[in-house]
Design a protein around this motif. Structure first.
Motif, PDB file in Angstrom:
ATOM      1  N   TRP A 188       7.170  -3.804   2.357  1.00 64.82           N
ATOM      2  CA  TRP A 188       7.665  -5.173   2.276  1.00 64.82           C
ATOM      3  C   TRP A 188       7.068  -6.713   2.439  1.00 64.82           C
ATOM      4  O   TRP A 188       6.375  -7.045   1.979  1.00 64.82           O
ATOM      5  N   LEU A 189       7.201  -6.543   3.664  1.00 61.85           N
ATOM      6  CA  LEU A 189       6.319  -8.073   4.693  1.00 61.85           C
ATOM      7  C   LEU A 189       5.370  -7.868   4.422  1.00 61.85           C
ATOM      8  O   LEU A 189       3.947  -7.937   4.161  1.00 61.85           O
ATOM      9  N   SER A 190       5.100  -5.857   4.834  1.00 59.35           N
ATOM     10  CA  SER A 190       3.922  -5.565   5.350  1.00 59.35           C
ATOM     11  C   SER A 190       3.833  -4.077   3.922  1.00 59.35           C
ATOM     12  O   SER A 190       4.024  -3.287   3.582  1.00 59.35           O
ATOM     13  N   GLN A 191       2.302  -4.810   2.896  1.00 61.02           N
ATOM     14  CA  GLN A 191       2.562  -3.611   1.533  1.00 61.02           C
ATOM     15  C   GLN A 191       1.422  -2.608   1.921  1.00 61.02           C
ATOM     16  O   GLN A 191       0.162  -2.595   2.886  1.00 61.02           O
ATOM     17  N   GLU A 192       1.456  -1.420   1.480  1.00 64.74           N
ATOM     18  CA  GLU A 192       0.435  -0.641   1.346  1.00 64.74           C
ATOM     19  C   GLU A 192      -0.035   0.550   0.654  1.00 64.74           C
ATOM     20  O   GLU A 192       1.599   0.771  -0.145  1.00 64.74           O
ATOM     21  N   ARG A 193      -1.029   0.238  -0.151  1.00 60.50           N
ATOM     22  CA  ARG A 193      -0.915   1.615  -1.607  1.00 60.50           C
ATOM     23  C   ARG A 193      -1.960   2.678  -1.194  1.00 60.50           C
ATOM     24  O   ARG A 193      -2.593   2.027   0.219  1.00 60.50           O
TER      25      ARG A 193
ATOM     26  N   TRP B 165      12.884  -6.632  -1.597  1.00 57.86           N
ATOM     27  CA  TRP B 165      12.429  -7.223  -1.583  1.00 57.86           C
ATOM     28  C   TRP B 165      11.402  -5.559  -1.845  1.00 57.86           C
ATOM     29  O   TRP B 165      10.557  -5.916  -2.538  1.00 57.86           O
TER      30      TRP B 165
ATOM     31  N   VAL C  63      -4.829   1.249   1.289  1.00 59.68           N
ATOM     32  CA  VAL C  63      -4.836  -0.083   0.990  1.00 59.68           C
ATOM     33  C   VAL C  63      -3.299  -1.028   1.432  1.00 59.68           C
ATOM     34  O   VAL C  63      -2.516  -0.907   0.861  1.00 59.68           O
TER      35      VAL C  63
ATOM     36  N   GLN D  61      -1.813  -4.872   3.373  1.00 57.11           N
ATOM     37  CA  GLN D  61      -1.630  -6.017   3.155  1.00 57.11           C
ATOM     38  C   GLN D  61      -0.701  -5.953   4.415  1.00 57.11           C
ATOM     39  O   GLN D  61       0.280  -5.789   3.920  1.00 57.11           O
ATOM     40  N   SER D  62      -0.835  -7.085   4.517  1.00 58.34           N
ATOM     41  CA  SER D  62      -0.061  -6.921   5.443  1.00 58.34           C
ATOM     42  C   SER D  62       0.437  -8.440   5.415  1.00 58.34           C
ATOM     43  O   SER D  62      -0.509  -9.247   4.604  1.00 58.34           O
TER      44      SER D  62
END
Lengths: 537, 160
Positions: B88-93, B68, A480, A482-483
């Motif tokens: 951080w700016l772009s986050q991924e799970r 961050w 998943v 998200q930018s």
């Protein structure tokens, strides 16, 4: 994949088979072709060194090439046991390549023009390993033997793994007889089999309709093919020292061009280009797809055969098939056409996953592509289901991204004009705005997802729109992403990871409130323990 | 419905690690700009402005980014799944079921050794799916690997 070096000399029994002796006619010819630069070098060297006394160098070179081919034929043997496929090559450095039969994921039978002339075909056994050296290639066997071998290999592999793999129930249990399947690729004008054929007969799912050739000019490969041929041609002409200006008609043509107004030249040039692209792309389509047939064998394999000069027959085990991609680039969409590719485990090592082995239908009418996809998946719902749109935030994002690119171009043009570039540069830069708006609108229209039957369906793209229909069982994880901007508008890109096809199938810019239930429905249980009620619920 | 954060933070030493790791790039950029300033002594205005802006930007990046990241980078291992969060700016799970895990690697680069850290990479049969946990305490990493090896040993099949 095991590569066992050394000489296990237990295999001198009669089940070791040789390649076709006719291959001796193929290899020297081809290798002489490859060796021509070296041979020319030898001839020149022979002349230069001793004024013609070394003339025998070149014939000697030819002899060596031929001798090497013969030697290779003599030392290459293969054998298929119930558990393994074994290939032995080499005289001084013996090499035995062993592949477990249940690892065989695809069997390609190709025949170039030379092969076909001699009634031969090359068999390539794909094992799905990413190591390029691990595949087995038998070059060449008589056509009938190649087709038989293909059937034998795939069915053995299906039988061998039937006990261990329960992932996709084929309608048949392992039975001991090997069906006398006519080589699907080579029985060019075989009868159209009815759907309710006897258990051991193949069912035809699709067959090329010659009228589909009209889609050829609308494919990117057609355009690129034309460009490649032009580039090759001009390089060839360059290398032969041929100058276009020296040829009478061309010189006259150039003179004509210089006398006529510029707009007419451009128009004529465009028409000529259009004609050229059309002719070349049709040629390319016919060469690759002529005689295309997609067959299903009841033992659980799909056979694709195609090609005009070089014929190619590919077999894909259905339990390796995790879904289908319906690709409709803008140009093809404009003429209501689409093509199909398979999402298959084990074919990615061939480079591009949308070409080559995983092709399931060449550019064809959209309705046909939909029907064939439904037949392949044994379920029409993934093809027909209406997709859930991704909502206003996703639409805003499409416009924002598209217009941002246009404004960057305009800014660049403004800077250029300030620095002294001609003023007309502004016109194309401004023209990008309506194009960007149309592109954004179309990109948003394409965006959508659904769960249909046991499939995850996701669609995206405009210039290269693709509807992926992936079997949920083939999903082996979720990403998943998200930018910064996606987080601000509560969107996410949900990616299903899989061992098949492109390895990743993304649901782009989907609202988080839709993404999580979607992921949870597609693969129940995995996400469950990490889900909590939203704060606002 | 929403996805909660994974349970565990990484080691606090990772903040220093991320800071130090980001320094060389900025040094390189600043060196290039200094050379520009040095090579055009007649018009120092523009290079000096750019240099000052870069220093400010680098300082902000080096202060904000690691902290961050430390708040974002998290991981969790349950009986059925591995769950990581990074960026951080772009986050991924990323979530992968234990039954589909193929390999578990642990790696310690020279810089990570300096800060007694390790990273753990969990791969599945998909080329798109490696889960990477950076900046783990060495003991935690070893424990995680042992636990993963133990639990993946129970599942069968070729994980495709």
């Amino acid at each position: 994949m095991s590569m066992i070096g050394g000489d296990r000399d237990d295999g001198r029994d009669d089940s070791w088979r040789r390649l076709s002796a006719r291959m001796l006619l193929v290899h020297p010819v081809r290798e002489l072709g490859q060796a021509i630069p070296a041979l020319v070098g030898l001839v020149l060297a022979g002349r230069a060194v001793s004024d013609g006394q070394m003339w025998w160098l070149a014939p000697l070179g030819v002899l060596v090439v031929i001798a090497l081919s013969v030697l290779r034929w003599m030392t290459t043997r293969y054998r298929i046991t119930p558990e393994q496929v074994q290939l032995r090559t080499g005289l001084l450095q013996r090499k035995t390549i062993v592949t477990p039969a249940d690892r065989v994921r695809s069997v390609d039978v190709t025949a170039s023009a030379l092969h076909r002339l001699l009634g031969l075909a090359k068999v390539e056994i794909g094992t799905g390993s990413h190591d390029p050296g691990s595949g087995l290639s038998l070059d060449s066997l008589p056509v009938a033997e190649a087709a038989g071998l293909r059937a034998e290999l795939l069915h053995r592999s299906a039988a061998a793994s039937a006990q261990t793999d329960t992932s996709r129930a084929t309608s048949e249990t392992a039975s001991d007889t090997i069906s006398a399947t006519p080589g699907a690729g080579f029985a060019a004008a075989g009868p159209v089999l009815p759907t309710a054929a006897p258990a051991q007969r193949e069912t035809e799912l699709a067959r090329l309709d010659p009228r589909w050739v009209r889609f050829a000019p609308f494919t990117m490969s057609g355009v690129l093919g034309a460009a490649a041929i032009l580039a090759l041609g001009s390089r060839f002409l360059d290398q032969t020292g041929f100058s276009a200006g020296d040829v009478g008609p061309i010189r006259e043509g150039l003179g004509y061009v210089q006398r006529t107004p510029v707009w007419l030249d451009i128009l004529l040039g465009l028409v000529a280009l259009l004609v050229l692209v059309t002719v070349l792309s049709i040629g390319g389509y016919v060469l690759s797809y002529w005689g295309f047939r997609l067959m299903r064998h009841p033992r659980g394999t799909l056979h694709v055969s195609r090609g005009l000069v070089t014929t190619r027959a590919t077999s894909i085990e259905e339990r390796r098939l995790r879904g289908v991609e319906l690709t409709e680039p803008l140009l093809l969409r404009a003429v209501r056409a689409a093509r199909l590719g398979g999402i298959t485990t084990g074919l990615t090592s061939r480079g591009s996953s949308d070409g080559g082995s995983s092709l399931l239908l060449p550019p064809a009418p959209h309705a046909v592509a939909s029907d064939v996809a439904a037949l392949i998946l044994r379920d029409p719902t993934p093809v027909d289901v209406a997709l859930t749109a991704h909502g206003p935030a996703a639409r805003r994002r499409r416009y924002a991204r598209s217009l941002f690119a246009a404004f960057v171009l305009i800014a660049a043009a403004v800077v250029g004009i300030v620095l002294g570039a001609p003023l007309w540069l502004a016109a194309p830069a401004i023209m990008t705005v309506p194009v960007a708006v149309m592109l954004a609108a179309d990109r948003y229209r394409s965006l959508g997802h659904a769960i249909a039957g046991s499939f995850l369906v996701t669609r995206a793209g405009s210039l290269d729109r693709r509807r992926d229909m992936l079997e949920c069982e083939g999903i082996i994880g979720w990403n998943v992403r998200q930018s910064f901007f996606q987080r601000r508008s509560a969107l996410a890109t949900l990616t299903a990871t899989t061992a098949a096809g492109r390895q990743r199938y993304a649901v782009t810019d989907v609202p988080l409130s839709l993404a999580l239930p979607l992921a949870n429905r597609a693969l129940p249980g995995l996400l469950g323990e990490f889900l909590v009620p939203s704060r606002q619920d | 419905m929403q996805l909660r954060d994974p349970a565990h933070l990484v080691s606090p030493r990772a903040i220093v690690y991320w800071t130090v790791r980001a320094v060389p790039l900025w040094v390189l950029v600043l060196a290039g700009e200094s050379f520009w300033l040095w090579s055009s002594p007649d018009h120092p205005g523009l290079p000096v402005t750019v240099l000052i802006l870069t220093v400010l930007f680098a300082a902000a990046h080096l202060i904000v980014m690691p902290r961050w990241r430390y708040r974002v980078h998290r991981w969790e291992l349950t009986a059925t799944a591995v769950y990581t969060q990074s960026g951080w700016l772009s986050q991924e799970r990323r979530i992968a079921p234990i039954s589909r895990v193929q390999t578990v690697d642990t790696e310690r680069g020279p810089l990570e050794q300096l800060f007694r850290l390790a990273n753990v990479t969990v791969t599945t049969a998909s080329a798109a799916g490696p889960l990477r946990i950076q900046g783990l305490d060495r003991a935690t990493a070893e424990g995680l690997v042992a636990e993963l090896t133990e639990s993946t040993g129970h599942s069968q099949g070729d994980a495709t």
